[in-house]
Design an enzyme around this catalytic site. Structure first.
Site, PDB file in Angstrom:
ATOM      1  N   ALA B  47       8.626  55.753  13.129  1.00 41.42           N
ATOM      2  CA  ALA B  47       9.871  55.866  11.791  1.00 41.42           C
ATOM      3  C   ALA B  47       9.722  54.328  11.339  1.00 41.42           C
ATOM      4  O   ALA B  47       9.444  54.318  10.045  1.00 41.42           O
ATOM      5  CB  ALA B  47      10.820  56.640  12.018  1.00 41.42           C
ATOM      6  N   ARG B  88       3.549  61.700   5.205  1.00 39.70           N
ATOM      7  CA  ARG B  88       4.353  62.368   6.295  1.00 39.70           C
ATOM      8  C   ARG B  88       5.712  63.123   6.018  1.00 39.70           C
ATOM      9  O   ARG B  88       6.382  62.052   5.232  1.00 39.70           O
ATOM     10  CB  ARG B  88       4.405  61.509   7.416  1.00 39.70           C
ATOM     11  CG  ARG B  88       2.840  61.197   7.926  1.00 39.70           C
ATOM     12  CD  ARG B  88       2.671  60.521   9.189  1.00 39.70           C
ATOM     13  NE  ARG B  88       3.148  61.472  10.267  1.00 39.70           N
ATOM     14  CZ  ARG B  88       3.518  61.361  11.708  1.00 39.70           C
ATOM     15  NH1 ARG B  88       3.328  60.114  11.941  1.00 39.70           N
ATOM     16  NH2 ARG B  88       3.802  62.138  12.605  1.00 39.70           N
ATOM     17  N   GLN B 196       0.588  59.090  22.707  1.00 42.29           N
ATOM     18  CA  GLN B 196       1.244  57.841  22.270  1.00 42.29           C
ATOM     19  C   GLN B 196       1.972  57.130  23.476  1.00 42.29           C
ATOM     20  O   GLN B 196       2.119  55.706  23.508  1.00 42.29           O
ATOM     21  CB  GLN B 196       2.576  57.928  21.229  1.00 42.29           C
ATOM     22  CG  GLN B 196       2.126  58.479  19.935  1.00 42.29           C
ATOM     23  CD  GLN B 196       2.359  59.827  19.775  1.00 42.29           C
ATOM     24  OE1 GLN B 196       2.129  60.642  20.546  1.00 42.29           O
ATOM     25  NE2 GLN B 196       2.234  60.439  18.377  1.00 42.29           N
ATOM     26  N   ASP B 237      12.953  59.951  14.448  1.00 44.81           N
ATOM     27  CA  ASP B 237      12.368  59.892  13.093  1.00 44.81           C
ATOM     28  C   ASP B 237      13.341  60.370  12.129  1.00 44.81           C
ATOM     29  O   ASP B 237      13.245  59.964  11.042  1.00 44.81           O
ATOM     30  CB  ASP B 237      11.193  60.957  13.131  1.00 44.81           C
ATOM     31  CG  ASP B 237       9.989  60.559  14.169  1.00 44.81           C
ATOM     32  OD1 ASP B 237      10.177  60.689  15.246  1.00 44.81           O
ATOM     33  OD2 ASP B 237       9.051  59.942  13.630  1.00 44.81           O
ATOM     34  N   ASN B 247      13.032  63.943  16.389  1.00 48.74           N
ATOM     35  CA  ASN B 247      11.957  62.928  17.368  1.00 48.74           C
ATOM     36  C   ASN B 247      10.660  63.569  18.029  1.00 48.74           C
ATOM     37  O   ASN B 247      10.591  64.829  17.678  1.00 48.74           O
ATOM     38  CB  ASN B 247      12.826  62.295  18.506  1.00 48.74           C
ATOM     39  CG  ASN B 247      12.007  61.149  19.063  1.00 48.74           C
ATOM     40  OD1 ASN B 247      11.436  60.081  18.178  1.00 48.74           O
ATOM     41  ND2 ASN B 247      11.892  60.981  20.273  1.00 48.74           N
ATOM     42  N   LYS B 248       9.888  63.032  18.282  1.00 50.34           N
ATOM     43  CA  LYS B 248       8.617  63.501  18.761  1.00 50.34           C
ATOM     44  C   LYS B 248       8.738  64.809  19.655  1.00 50.34           C
ATOM     45  O   LYS B 248       9.437  64.937  20.388  1.00 50.34           O
ATOM     46  CB  LYS B 248       7.955  62.338  19.803  1.00 50.34           C
ATOM     47  CG  LYS B 248       6.397  62.592  19.982  1.00 50.34           C
ATOM     48  CD  LYS B 248       5.577  63.158  18.984  1.00 50.34           C
ATOM     49  CE  LYS B 248       5.435  62.073  18.160  1.00 50.34           C
ATOM     50  NZ  LYS B 248       4.738  63.075  16.759  1.00 50.34           N
TER      51      LYS B 248
END
Lengths: 352, 352
Positions: B47, B88, B196, B237, B247-248
């Site tokens: 982010a 995004r 990631q 994020d 978040n992820k």
């Protein structure tokens, strides 16, 4: 019917699960060491399948042994058992199959080497046939737990590929529900690091035209929270007397999430996966496999060189998180100390 | 210092995170469309980094625009913002950066096209410098939460690679704790499907010689149960006014497990990730990315053809599971409606 493993006069034929879903390749193992190696390398995997493979491997080794007298055969037999016992530590079916073959040896030894050979081959074929029958019974018992219209989450592969073939355990429950006309959709976790969900469960269910959607392991919480999962069905590698269950790494995480979201969590397994000698899951040995299986995918390195990784292949789900254990003898409910013991005393369905 | 992105006279230089950890490749984007494409394809991600990249991309597009008068420049400016806004949807930093650039345009328009161009380039560089300073402040604030001897779990990559460079957010907290002499070991989840954790966090921490062990996402429950995790630190994020955090994907699962095991769960993020306009996480849009990212790893298909997959890229962790939110203005504790608002009213550290 999908066959994971088969006894033939030429040897033990094993479907190579390392090559699925890209290729459907069968190997004929002509020596027991090849069968042991197939178990160790996960060419064949899944607790019930490991039990069947071990029995067939032992039968193969004894059948083809050069031993001419009983002491020589027994020596070889013990060597074979030792090799088999060292392949994988967690699935109790392996040790159950070894013990079963040992008893047949003892029982038939008086008849001489040929009688022992014949009896062990017969026993291996019986273990195979019983596995198919047990999975069919598990499937039938478990299907009642699946709602008429349901999205069912499963982890790893507890299907035909994890057993001798046919129904499988957890996927057998789903298959049976579908046969009863229930509208079942499956959410399959890919199951890192070995990807049994992506490679095997998706392949098996797609083959049977059961609608299946693949997700990564870390999506389970999200789909539970957004109300997309009605129940969870998984297999087991070993179940302790109190119901604590060793199963593929990630199972415990799913069980915690299921409890958090009020989603029923079912374990489906044959009685050969139940180890009544262990009071709880704390005594179950957890296999630690190579970290390379975490840092590489399909031979391609995904992490920087020299970064260490851990790879416990299983985890323990405490009994308190398990809504029911589905066996070929019926459904056990908590407290499992009592229900599993009661089922253990009911008659075993025999292979027909 | 690791640089994720940099403004140069030649263009915006971006470290290609799709090629890590195998290769350390930098691209110089000379057109704003290339920057937008880099955000969309996750060449740059995280982010805070997305916010910096968007600001630089906008500055680049305006700097190199052929427009000779203000109306033409404004038309082009709006087109650029539109392209950026579509890259995004989840990270609010993107929209925050766009809004910030829009305000600069308005504020400086009276000075003419050259003044606007200069001001936007200056603003992009300021966004970059502020990001570095904010991460350093987050790191310093958060370090007090890390025990003197701790194993810290992190998910995805909220490090230098997720920001302009330097400390990063969650990994900044870890870096700062290490600098203070604390004995920190990191357990990094690989973070499927994009890996990631395996590719970026492991690379970054290994680079800084911080002891890091990689695990698959589904091992978190096992390691928490066996007592191997002292706290969790992740990035964000987008954070709603009540503390709900996008978040992820997988973050929510970890937060549920942390609560189950009494492990503190911390979110580290700059104020630009906090969206006080949203009362709760329910209003945060969740990006659904291509299922190919689930069914393929590094271009290799892992699932049978035609098996559908889902790929929500983020999930929402409810505020009740978050022990604290670490920002550059200090640490917010529940109830977040109050603590975030209070921090919002404290002065901002400026880039030095």
């Amino acid at each position: 019917m999908l066959k994971t493993i088969e006894w033939t006069d030429q040897g033990v034929v094993i479907l190579d699960q390392l090559q699925l879903p890209a290729r459907e390749v069968y190997h004929t193992c002509t020596r027991y060491e090849e069968v042991a190696d197939a178990i160790r390398r996960m060419v064949i995997r899944g607790a019930p399948a490991i039990g069947v493979a071990a029995a067939m491997g032992i039968a193969l080794g004894v059948r083809d042994s050069a031993a001419r007298d009983l002491p020589a055969l027994e020596q070889e037999f013990n060597r074979i058992l030792e090799v088999m016992a060292k392949t994988r530590p967690t699935a109790v079916n392996l040790f159950w199959a070894i013990e079963r073959m040992r008893q047949v040896f003892r029982r038939t030894a008086a008849g001489g080497v040929d009688a022992v050979r014949r009896a062990l081959v017969e026993e291996a074929r019986r273990v195979y046939a019983e596995d198919l029958a047990q999975c069919a019974a598990i499937a039938q018992h478990g299907a009642v737990l699946i709602p008429a219209c349901a999205q069912v989450l499963t982890h790893c592969n507890a299907g035909a590929l994890a057993a001798a073939g046919g129904y499988g355990t957890a996927l057998g429950v789903i298959r049976s529900a579908v046969e009863q006309g229930k509208q079942v959709q499956v959410l399959a976790t890919e199951t890192r690091p070995y990807l049994q969900g992506a490679r095997l469960t998706a392949w098996e269910l797609h083959h049977d035209r059961i609608p299946t959607t693949l997700i990564t392991d870390n999506m389970v919480g999200h789909f539970m929270k957004t109300g997309k999962i009605d129940c969870v069905v998984v297999g087991a590698d070993r179940i302790a007397a109190n119901g604590d269950t060793a199963n593929k790494i990630g199972t415990y995480t799913i069980a915690v999430l299921a409890r958090e979201h009020g989603v029923p969590f079912y374990v489906a397994a044959p009685f050969s996966s139940i180890d009544l000698s262990l009071p709880s899951g704390e005594q179950i040995p957890i296999e630690e496999r190579s970290p390379d299986e975490v840092t590489q995918i399909g031979g391609v390195r995904i992490a920087p060189a020299d970064v260490p990784a851990r790879h416990p292949a299983f985890d323990i789900t405490p009994a308190r998180l398990i809504s029911a254990i589905i066996t070929e003898r019926g459904i056990a409910r908590p407290p499992y100390e009592h229900s599993l013991k009661a089922l253990a005393e009911t008659p075993v369905p025999t292979a027909s």
